[in-house]
Design an enzyme around this catalytic site. Structure first.
Site, PDB file in Angstrom:
ATOM      1  N   SER A  27       0.840  -1.210   0.000  1.00 57.13           N
ATOM      2  CA  SER A  27       0.000   0.000   0.000  1.00 57.13           C
ATOM      3  C   SER A  27       0.866   1.247   0.000  1.00 57.13           C
ATOM      4  O   SER A  27       1.624   1.489   0.948  1.00 57.13           O
ATOM      5  CB  SER A  27      -0.898   0.003   1.229  1.00 57.13           C
ATOM      6  OG  SER A  27      -1.427   1.317   1.396  1.00 57.13           O
TER       7      SER A  27
ATOM      8  N   ASP B 238      -6.195  -6.710   4.458  1.00 57.48           N
ATOM      9  CA  ASP B 238      -5.620  -5.364   4.462  1.00 57.48           C
ATOM     10  C   ASP B 238      -5.689  -4.771   5.860  1.00 57.48           C
ATOM     11  O   ASP B 238      -6.769  -4.577   6.404  1.00 57.48           O
ATOM     12  CB  ASP B 238      -6.428  -4.512   3.458  1.00 57.48           C
ATOM     13  CG  ASP B 238      -5.925  -3.079   3.356  1.00 57.48           C
ATOM     14  OD1 ASP B 238      -4.861  -2.762   3.913  1.00 57.48           O
ATOM     15  OD2 ASP B 238      -6.617  -2.285   2.688  1.00 57.48           O
TER      16      ASP B 238
ATOM     17  N   ASP C  53      -4.871   3.325  -1.906  1.00 60.03           N
ATOM     18  CA  ASP C  53      -5.947   3.618  -0.952  1.00 60.03           C
ATOM     19  C   ASP C  53      -6.518   5.005  -1.187  1.00 60.03           C
ATOM     20  O   ASP C  53      -5.821   6.007  -1.038  1.00 60.03           O
ATOM     21  CB  ASP C  53      -5.397   3.570   0.477  1.00 60.03           C
ATOM     22  CG  ASP C  53      -5.134   2.156   0.949  1.00 60.03           C
ATOM     23  OD1 ASP C  53      -6.071   1.345   0.917  1.00 60.03           O
ATOM     24  OD2 ASP C  53      -3.988   1.872   1.356  1.00 60.03           O
TER      25      ASP C  53
ATOM     26  N   HIS D 267      -1.186  -1.488  -4.159  1.00 61.69           N
ATOM     27  CA  HIS D 267      -2.469  -1.150  -3.533  1.00 61.69           C
ATOM     28  C   HIS D 267      -2.579   0.369  -3.370  1.00 61.69           C
ATOM     29  O   HIS D 267      -1.712   1.012  -2.784  1.00 61.69           O
ATOM     30  CB  HIS D 267      -2.527  -1.844  -2.175  1.00 61.69           C
ATOM     31  CG  HIS D 267      -3.822  -1.769  -1.453  1.00 61.69           C
ATOM     32  ND1 HIS D 267      -4.880  -2.607  -1.722  1.00 61.69           N
ATOM     33  CD2 HIS D 267      -4.233  -0.962  -0.440  1.00 61.69           C
ATOM     34  CE1 HIS D 267      -5.886  -2.323  -0.900  1.00 61.69           C
ATOM     35  NE2 HIS D 267      -5.527  -1.325  -0.110  1.00 61.69           N
TER      36      HIS D 267
ATOM     37  N   HIS E  18      -8.351   0.635  -3.823  1.00 58.29           N
ATOM     38  CA  HIS E  18      -9.249   0.417  -2.684  1.00 58.29           C
ATOM     39  C   HIS E  18      -9.967   1.727  -2.385  1.00 58.29           C
ATOM     40  O   HIS E  18      -9.398   2.640  -1.794  1.00 58.29           O
ATOM     41  CB  HIS E  18      -8.408  -0.057  -1.492  1.00 58.29           C
ATOM     42  CG  HIS E  18      -9.160  -0.244  -0.225  1.00 58.29           C
ATOM     43  ND1 HIS E  18      -8.529  -0.381   0.998  1.00 58.29           N
ATOM     44  CD2 HIS E  18     -10.493  -0.330   0.038  1.00 58.29           C
ATOM     45  CE1 HIS E  18      -9.436  -0.543   1.948  1.00 58.29           C
ATOM     46  NE2 HIS E  18     -10.624  -0.505   1.401  1.00 58.29           N
TER      47      HIS E  18
ATOM     48  N   MET F  24     -11.146  -6.306   5.508  1.00 56.13           N
ATOM     49  CA  MET F  24     -10.317  -5.374   6.289  1.00 56.13           C
ATOM     50  C   MET F  24      -9.967  -6.021   7.621  1.00 56.13           C
ATOM     51  O   MET F  24     -10.844  -6.537   8.320  1.00 56.13           O
ATOM     52  CB  MET F  24     -11.068  -4.069   6.548  1.00 56.13           C
ATOM     53  CG  MET F  24     -11.253  -3.173   5.336  1.00 56.13           C
ATOM     54  SD  MET F  24      -9.726  -2.726   4.491  1.00 56.13           S
ATOM     55  CE  MET F  24      -8.828  -1.854   5.791  1.00 56.13           C
TER      56      MET F  24
HETATM   57  C1  DX5 Z   1      -6.193   1.366   5.732  1.00 54.38           C
HETATM   58  C2  DX5 Z   1      -5.759   1.043   4.322  1.00 54.38           C
HETATM   59  C3  DX5 Z   1      -4.622   0.108   4.258  1.00 54.38           C
HETATM   60  C4  DX5 Z   1      -3.333   0.601   4.890  1.00 54.38           C
HETATM   61  C5  DX5 Z   1      -2.583  -0.604   5.368  1.00 54.38           C
HETATM   62  O1  DX5 Z   1      -7.405   2.007   5.705  1.00 54.38           O
HETATM   63  O2  DX5 Z   1      -6.826   0.462   3.607  1.00 54.38           O
HETATM   64  O3  DX5 Z   1      -4.384  -0.310   2.926  1.00 54.38           O
HETATM   65  O4  DX5 Z   1      -2.533   1.351   4.022  1.00 54.38           O
HETATM   66  O5  DX5 Z   1      -1.490  -0.177   6.111  1.00 54.38           O
HETATM   67  P1  DX5 Z   1      -0.757  -1.131   7.137  1.00 54.38           P
HETATM   68  O6  DX5 Z   1      -0.243  -2.294   6.363  1.00 54.38           O
HETATM   69  O7  DX5 Z   1       0.323  -0.252   7.670  1.00 54.38           O
HETATM   70  O8  DX5 Z   1      -1.752  -1.520   8.184  1.00 54.38           O
HETATM   71 ZN    ZN Z   2      -6.358  -0.505   1.649  1.00 53.04          ZN
END
Ligand code: DX5
Ligand code: ZN
Length: 216
Positions: free
Chosen positions: A7, A174, A34, A32, A65, A136
Site C-alpha cells: 500500500s 488489508d 488507498d 495497492h 481500494h 479489512m
Molecule cells: C487502511 C488502508 C490500508 C493501509 C494498510 O485504511 O486500507 O491499505 O494502508 O497499512 P498497514 O499495512 O500499515 O496496516
Molecule cells: Zn487498503
C-alpha cells in the site's frame, strides 16, 4: 497463486516513484492504492491524479481500494485513470449490484470490501459477480494499525464459501499485516496480502523480498 500488494499510503510521497520502483524491482506483482474521502473514513488520502501519474510508469497490477461514500459516482474515472481492479465497500453504497455492474462495464476487475464489523455472510450474495473480496483486518482509515485477529476468522469463512461454490475469487486482507502474521493470514485462506507500513520503511526492496519469500 499468492500476490503481495504493497500500500503506497505508507510510501514517502516526496519520492513516490522511487519507492514504487523499489517494490517493482523486488518482483512484487500488485500495488495497492488507498483512496479516502474524509466521509466514509475520517482521513483524506489521494485520488485520480496520483493513480494517473503512476500508471504509465509501472507494469504492476493496480489494486484500487475506494474508501469513499457512494463509490458508483467515481468508478468510471478510476478505471480510466489506470486501475486494474476497483474495490469498493459494501457499507458505502445502497446499490452494490449496480456498482459491480458499473465497474464491469469499464472492463476492469471488480472487488468488494467489508469493514471489521460487517459479517462474512454479507459478501455471499455477490460472490459469483466479483473477482476479489477484501476483508479489512483493521478499521479503514489509517496505515500502521494493529491487526484485529477476529477478522481472520471471517477470511476463513469466506474462503470456505468460495471453495464450496467452486469459484476462482481472490481473497485479500488489508491492515496490520507484517512478517510475523502473514503466514497466519495465508493459512486462513487469504491469497492477496496488502502491507503498507511493513513494506515502506527502511530497506523497501528487502522488506518486499522478505514478504515474497514467506508467501511462496
Ligand atoms: C487502511 C488502508 C490500508 C493501509 C494498510 O485504511 O486500507 O491499505 O494502508 O497499512 P498497514 O499495512 O500499515 O496496516
Ligand atoms: Zn487498503
Amino acid at each position: 497463486m499468492n500476490y503481495l500488494s504493497p500500500s503506497i499510503l505508507s510510501a514517502d510521497f516526496w519520492k513516490l516513484g522511487e519507492d514504487i520502483k523499489a517494490v517493482e524491482g523486488a518482483g512484487v506483482p500488485w500495488l495497492h492504492v488507498d483512496v479516502m474521502d474524509g466521509l466514509f473514513v475520517p482521513s483524506i488520502s489521494y485520488g485520480m491524479p496520483v493513480l494517473k501519474a503512476v500508471r504509465p510508469h509501472t507494469h504492476m497490477f493496480l489494486d484500487v481500494h475506494l474508501m469513499i461514500e457512494k463509490p458508483e459516482r467515481y468508478v468510471k474515472e478510476f478505471a480510466s485513470c489506470g486501475a486494474d481492479l476497483v474495490n469498493f465497500h459494501l457499507e458505502a453504497t445502497e446499490d452494490v449490484k449496480g456498482c459491480i455492474e458499473k465497474i464491469r462495464a469499464t472492463g476492469k476487475k471488480v472487488g468488494i470490501t467489508i469493514k471489521p464489523a460487517t459479517p462474512a455472510e454479507a459478501v455471499e450474495p455477490y460472490l459469483e459477480l466479483v473477482d476479489m473480496v477484501l476483508v479489512m483486518t483493521v478499521e479503514p482509515g489509517f496505515g500502521g494499525q494493529k491487526l484485529i485477529p477476529e477478522c481472520l476468522d471471517k477470511v476463513q469463512v469466506i474462503r470456505k464459501m468460495i471453495t464450496e461454490k467452486g469459484l476462482a475469487v481472490d481473497l485479500e486482507v488489508d491492515g496490520g499485516i507484517n512478517l510475523d502474521n502473514v503466514q497466519l493470514a495465508l493459512e486462513k485462506g487469504a491469497n492477496v496480502i496488502v502491507a503498507g507500513s511493513a513494506v515502506f520503511k527502511d530497506d523497501i526492496a528487502a522488506n518486499a523480498k522478505a514478504f515474497l519469500t514467506k508467501m511462496r
